[in-house]
Motif scaffolding. Structure first.
Motif, short mmCIF file in Angstrom:
data_model
loop_
_atom_site.label_atom_id
_atom_site.label_comp_id
_atom_site.label_asym_id
_atom_site.label_seq_id
_atom_site.Cartn_x
_atom_site.Cartn_y
_atom_site.Cartn_z
N ILE A 84 0.69 -1.30 -0.04
CA ILE A 84 0.01 0.02 -0.06
C ILE A 84 0.89 1.19 0.14
O ILE A 84 0.42 2.26 -0.54
N LEU A 85 2.09 1.16 0.65
CA LEU A 85 2.73 2.34 0.89
C LEU A 85 3.48 2.89 -0.32
O LEU A 85 3.55 4.13 -0.65
N VAL A 86 4.25 1.85 -0.87
CA VAL A 86 5.05 2.12 -2.07
C VAL A 86 4.43 2.81 -3.36
O VAL A 86 4.73 3.76 -3.64
N PRO A 87 3.12 2.23 -3.61
CA PRO A 87 2.43 2.98 -4.76
C PRO A 87 2.01 4.17 -4.24
O PRO A 87 1.72 5.23 -4.94
N THR A 88 1.69 4.31 -3.12
CA THR A 88 1.11 5.80 -2.74
C THR A 88 2.11 6.71 -2.62
O THR A 88 1.83 7.86 -3.24
#
Length: 114
Positions: A84-88
């Protein structure tokens, strides 16, 4: 049907578990503190890139805390959190890059037609 009570002791039939409001107040106080720091920086610093950067970082910190607490992301596996954090973070980087390039192109076009 299994009981879904999350207390250490078993509840008697028909008994309602005591609400665990401690974490709600802790979360509330943390969010109030971050918001208060945001207001201090916004209202007492001169307008500029540093003030805006501090405000954006504190807002993102508050958003991650809200997602971790209320969407229960902090209780998930590390793989899901990174998914979730990397694409965001890449999306945020893309938006910053597009705004920066867009303002540069706008300035060049504005100067070209003067």
């Amino acid at each position: 049907m299994a009981a879904h009570a999350t207390t250490d002791q078993e509840l008697a039939p028909g008994e309602i578990a005591k609400p665990n409001t401690g974490w709600i107040w802790k979360t509330f106080l943390i969010l109030v503190a971050i918001t208060a720091v945001e207001f201090v920086f916004v209202f007492f610093m001169d307008a500029g890139t540093l003030r805006n950067s501090i405000f954006i970082v504190l807002t993102i910190l508050k958003a991650f805390f809200i997602v971790g607490e209320f969407m229960h992301l902090k209780h998930e596996t590390k793989g899901l959190i990174w998914t979730i954090l990397v694409p965001t973070s890449l999306l945020v980087w893309l938006l910053v890059a597009l705004v920066t390039e867009g303002s540069y192109v706008g300035e060049v076009l504005q100067n070209m037609f003067k």
